[in-house]
Design a protein around this motif. Sequence first.
Motif, PDB file in Angstrom:
ATOM      1  N   LYS A   1       0.830  -1.213   0.000  1.00 17.02           N
ATOM      2  CA  LYS A   1       0.000   0.000   0.000  1.00 17.02           C
ATOM      3  C   LYS A   1       0.860   1.258   0.000  1.00 17.02           C
TER       4      LYS A   1
ATOM      5  N   TYR B   1       2.205   1.908  -3.320  1.00 14.97           N
ATOM      6  CA  TYR B   1       1.124   2.445  -4.153  1.00 14.97           C
ATOM      7  C   TYR B   1       0.877   3.923  -3.827  1.00 14.97           C
ATOM      8  N   MET B   2       0.827   4.225  -2.527  1.00 12.71           N
ATOM      9  CA  MET B   2       0.566   5.614  -2.115  1.00 12.71           C
ATOM     10  C   MET B   2       1.685   6.551  -2.573  1.00 12.71           C
TER      11      MET B   2
ATOM     12  N   GLN C   1       1.161   7.255  -6.119  1.00 12.28           N
ATOM     13  CA  GLN C   1       0.043   8.201  -6.287  1.00 12.28           C
ATOM     14  C   GLN C   1       0.516   9.639  -6.071  1.00 12.28           C
ATOM     15  N   ILE C   2       1.310   9.819  -5.037  1.00  9.76           N
ATOM     16  CA  ILE C   2       1.803  11.168  -4.717  1.00  9.76           C
ATOM     17  C   ILE C   2       2.688  11.671  -5.858  1.00  9.76           C
TER      18      ILE C   2
ATOM     19  N   LYS D   1       2.554  10.826  -8.968  1.00 13.46           N
ATOM     20  CA  LYS D   1       1.721  11.163 -10.135  1.00 13.46           C
ATOM     21  C   LYS D   1       1.013  12.492  -9.944  1.00 13.46           C
ATOM     22  N   ALA D   2       0.585  12.759  -8.712  1.00 16.74           N
ATOM     23  CA  ALA D   2      -0.153  14.005  -8.463  1.00 16.74           C
ATOM     24  C   ALA D   2       0.691  15.230  -8.785  1.00 16.74           C
ATOM     25  N   PHE D   3       1.998  15.102  -8.630  1.00 10.96           N
ATOM     26  CA  PHE D   3       2.874  16.249  -8.910  1.00 10.96           C
ATOM     27  C   PHE D   3       3.544  16.141 -10.277  1.00 10.96           C
ATOM     28  N   SER D   4       3.120  15.180 -11.075  1.00 10.47           N
ATOM     29  CA  SER D   4       3.862  14.881 -12.303  1.00 10.47           C
ATOM     30  C   SER D   4       3.803  15.992 -13.344  1.00 10.47           C
ATOM     31  N   ALA D   5       2.851  16.907 -13.201  1.00 14.83           N
ATOM     32  CA  ALA D   5       2.800  18.009 -14.167  1.00 14.83           C
ATOM     33  C   ALA D   5       3.830  19.085 -13.854  1.00 14.83           C
ATOM     34  N   GLU D   6       4.382  19.049 -12.662  1.00 16.35           N
ATOM     35  CA  GLU D   6       5.408  20.026 -12.286  1.00 16.35           C
ATOM     36  C   GLU D   6       6.712  19.674 -12.997  1.00 16.35           C
TER      37      GLU D   6
ATOM     38  N   HIS E   1       5.789  16.011   0.793  1.00 16.18           N
ATOM     39  CA  HIS E   1       4.464  15.524   1.198  1.00 16.18           C
ATOM     40  C   HIS E   1       4.593  14.297   2.099  1.00 16.18           C
TER      41      HIS E   1
ATOM     42  N   ARG F   1       7.119  13.472   3.894  1.00 19.72           N
ATOM     43  CA  ARG F   1       7.730  13.899   5.160  1.00 19.72           C
ATOM     44  C   ARG F   1       6.686  14.532   6.098  1.00 19.72           C
TER      45      ARG F   1
ATOM     46  N   TYR G   1       3.263  14.188   6.015  1.00 19.69           N
ATOM     47  CA  TYR G   1       1.984  13.525   6.271  1.00 19.69           C
ATOM     48  C   TYR G   1       2.089  12.058   6.656  1.00 19.69           C
TER      49      TYR G   1
END
Lengths: 81, 947
Positions: A15, A18-19, A22-23, A25-30, A42, A44, A46
């Motif tokens: 997990k 996987y998490m 996910q994190i 990917k969430a910033f992959s546009a940067e 993030h 560190r 959370y």
Amino acid sequence: MSDLEPEQTLSSHDKLVYMANQIGKAFSAEPHDAAVAAAANHIRLYWDPRMRRIILEHLDKGGAGLEPIALEAVRALKGKK
Amino acid sequence: MSLVEEVDYGTPASRAKESVTLTIDGQQVKVPAGTSILRAASELGTQIPKLCATDSLQAFGSCRLCLVEVEGRAGAPASCTTPVAEGMVVRTQTKKLKDLRKGVMELYISDHPLDCLTCAANGDCELQDMAGAVGLRDVRYGYAGENHTKQEKDQSNPYFDFDPSKCIVCSRCVRACDEVQGTLALTIQGRGFESKVSPSQNELFLDSECVSCGACVQACPTATLSEKSVVEIGTPEHSVVTTCAYCGVGCSFKAEMRGEEVVRMVPYKDGKANRGHSCVKGRFAWGYATHKERILNPMIRSSISEPWREVSWEEAIAYAASEFKRIQEKYGRLAVGGVTSSRCTNEETFLVQKLIRAAFGNNNVDTCARVCHSPTGYGLKTAFGTSAGTQDFDSVEDSDVIMIIGANPTEGHPVFASRMKKRLRQGAKLIVVDPRRIDLVRTPHIEASYHLPLKPGTNVAILTALAHVIVTEGLVNKDFVAQRCDADDFAAWAEFVSRPEHSPDVVEKQSGVPADLIRGAARLYATGGNGAIYYGLGVTEHSQGSTTVMAIANLAMATGNLGRRGVGVNPLRGQNNVQGACDMGSFPHEVSGYRHISDDATRALFAKEWGRELDSEPGLRIPNMLDAAVDGVFKGMYIQGEDILQSDPNTKHVAAGLSAMECVVVHDLFLNETANYAHVFLPGSTFLEKNGTFTNAERRIQLVRKVMTPLNGYEDWEITQLLSNALGFPMNYTHPSEIMDEIARLTPSFAGVSFAKIDEMGSVQWPCNEKNPEGSPIMHIEGFARGKGKFMLTEYVATDEKTGPRYPLLLTTGRVLSQYNVGAQTRRTENVVFHDEDLLEIHPHDAENRGVKEGDWVKLASRAGETTLRATITDRVAPGVVYTTFHHPDTQANVVTTEFSDWATNCPEYKVTAVQVSPSNGPTNWQKQYEEQAAASRRVVELEAVK
């Protein structure tokens, strides 16, 4: 097996991989470096110490399954440890 | 104590800025232009007799009682429909007026039963009052002629009776349904003598479109519409203003009492969240407080296979504390944690997180906002610098375009929905972004300009496409962006959203929403005037929940729709104190006021106040706690006011986590589903039995006032205090106001908040501090909390919860008006009459393909599990999408939801689960076994000593 017993779910270990992905990917546009830094920050901020320890141990074993941004973010996390 | 009386000014206040001076009965009065003579007189203290007028409704002018004489004008105009004029001279009491009024009253009473002494409204009847006010002493017409006094009662509604024999056809109920509630369920059927109030097409109330909000009952000036509780108990003798404990609207109510018995809950006109309106839950569904299944004695057991054993409070608290200490000694400081409740007060929530951080010595504290609005906290803090909605509810009165994303206000936030509908009926435009055709898409006198029925899971794609249109068509509010937002971030965002892959044509293929609808909605939001976004769990409960919140913030900043009335970004909070629970530091990474636990200066502040050092590392979130429990390293949990077994995703995994713990303490009203896995049960108190504050979705902090002695013996904050003291961390509060004083000392945004201030002002919206001593109805007026607004790049990442041959449909979940969350409260009220089981909505095509007919039992299966429930066939859902609610434990909809969650917060992806639906004969083996286990788990050995 009783129907009340849990079905097969991802282990905590999987997990977290996987998490982390996910994190990432969430910033992959940067821009790449910013994405890695944001993902590391993030995790560190959370994730509790045990979760971070597990992902760092996973990194030490090769980091299988971690995608590029997540992998670099966990490496960055290790560097700051 | 006495009844809290509210002045009825007869007609609504005028919003005009110009004033008019007139003379009424020799006294000069200055009022806003457009005010009625009736209201102007009332403001002078002169009560002109009236029946059809009340200040929650527009003037109607039908009863002919409020007649006045105006110098220079012929006749006797109705004062409710006659606006004031400069220099006007009015007389309210003359011989002519007295005769006219008496004649009118005589006619009313000639067709009204004279059973005042045995009437439920005796002493609380405007008709009775007016008969007295006009000096009616006899009725010349007799009762021999045809009349309505033998009409049959309609007692179908579980909460109120309709007795047409007492109706004076003033239309107040009809107008309340139209103007206040906006359902338009009532009408006046027939003409002249045949006129009568008719629910829908002359149906019984229960069978009609009535939503039981109670507005008609409140508006009725006679005993025609009466609460059954008043009929049964009698009229109340005192009242206390308090705050509803249901949804995040936070309605103010007068708890009208007789001794310690609640007679009725009446919406408080001065309540700034609800402005005198209510819904079926807050108005009527409070009977759970005295329900027979409520647990009033503490209980313990050493194993969940044993029956519960009732014990004294002392034994229960000592046992729980000793178990937590034992676990920490054996497994370490981090092996325990807890969950605060969004149903409890700010003070109770603050104490639970304080207990965990100071007494347990770790940050393993979380709240049920984890599974609803945690992405709001993350997203809005990132964009604006603070985690809260930007507006007050009044703001909607100035909105020109309302965009609702992933919310169903008429079901989830009904009182605010009524205010929203009022604005929409006045002409504001509506955009709905939702996979389902929610009621607001098309309801009486309202039709959405755009409904974007997106495929579940494609929110980010749609919102980025809206941004694409706004940027590429030059609709950005450049001045706002230049002044208020970070320029570099905006430039990067504008380039990002302008890319071809974010165009409506591409997103149409991902989302299923026609490109033209996306373009039209974007143009309307950007150019239609004040644009306000309201969103709900259809935004947050996704693997990209936080990204979606940031995409919403981006849209509002790009179009300049922030920092004034009528605009804003407004999360509609599910439970009553979600906002407050988050504010109070319930998350494992931050303390009250959203300050990260790693901040040394913040921890030092708390250490000084509490006398304990705080751990600088973030703790575990609820799903992380359950994972750690399954891994064998997390062993004890204090759960206040939450039912994580029923409300959290993948029930089997939750059960596995709970089963792996050695001490689960459930602090609640009822033996909920989680309590099946608990070792200590601490009986909680209801909102009627305690003092404290709730903070609603508009950041409004309101008092909860105790109206009865706690049946369980203690208010909830006292129970947490007992536990903390037993754990060795002393707490010595004598009243919740002292807890709020501590919160104010420790939390900059609450620095000016106190019970005394809330009591004086009625309510206060944070931030309330030296800079904003009266609170902050609208946020970010001059600048964002973080300084410059931050545009975030919102990459669309499709969920990994995919449909395929085994699970070809997408399940999304929601709620219904009459039930609340897991139903623990509402299922123990007459609200079950309206909704007694969870149903699966399925499109006719999907139903036909599977041979499913209306009302059939169907099996709902996902990768996580399966359950059965009955199907209802509707085109409200699109082909390929099914929908259900999660109010009933025997359905256990969360058996099928998965553990996919938001990337930033772990908020579960309740809104997207790949499923298959097939005909079934009845409950699954899992449901049967669960029912048996639950029954065994709820066995109780009573303690004679406490009986």
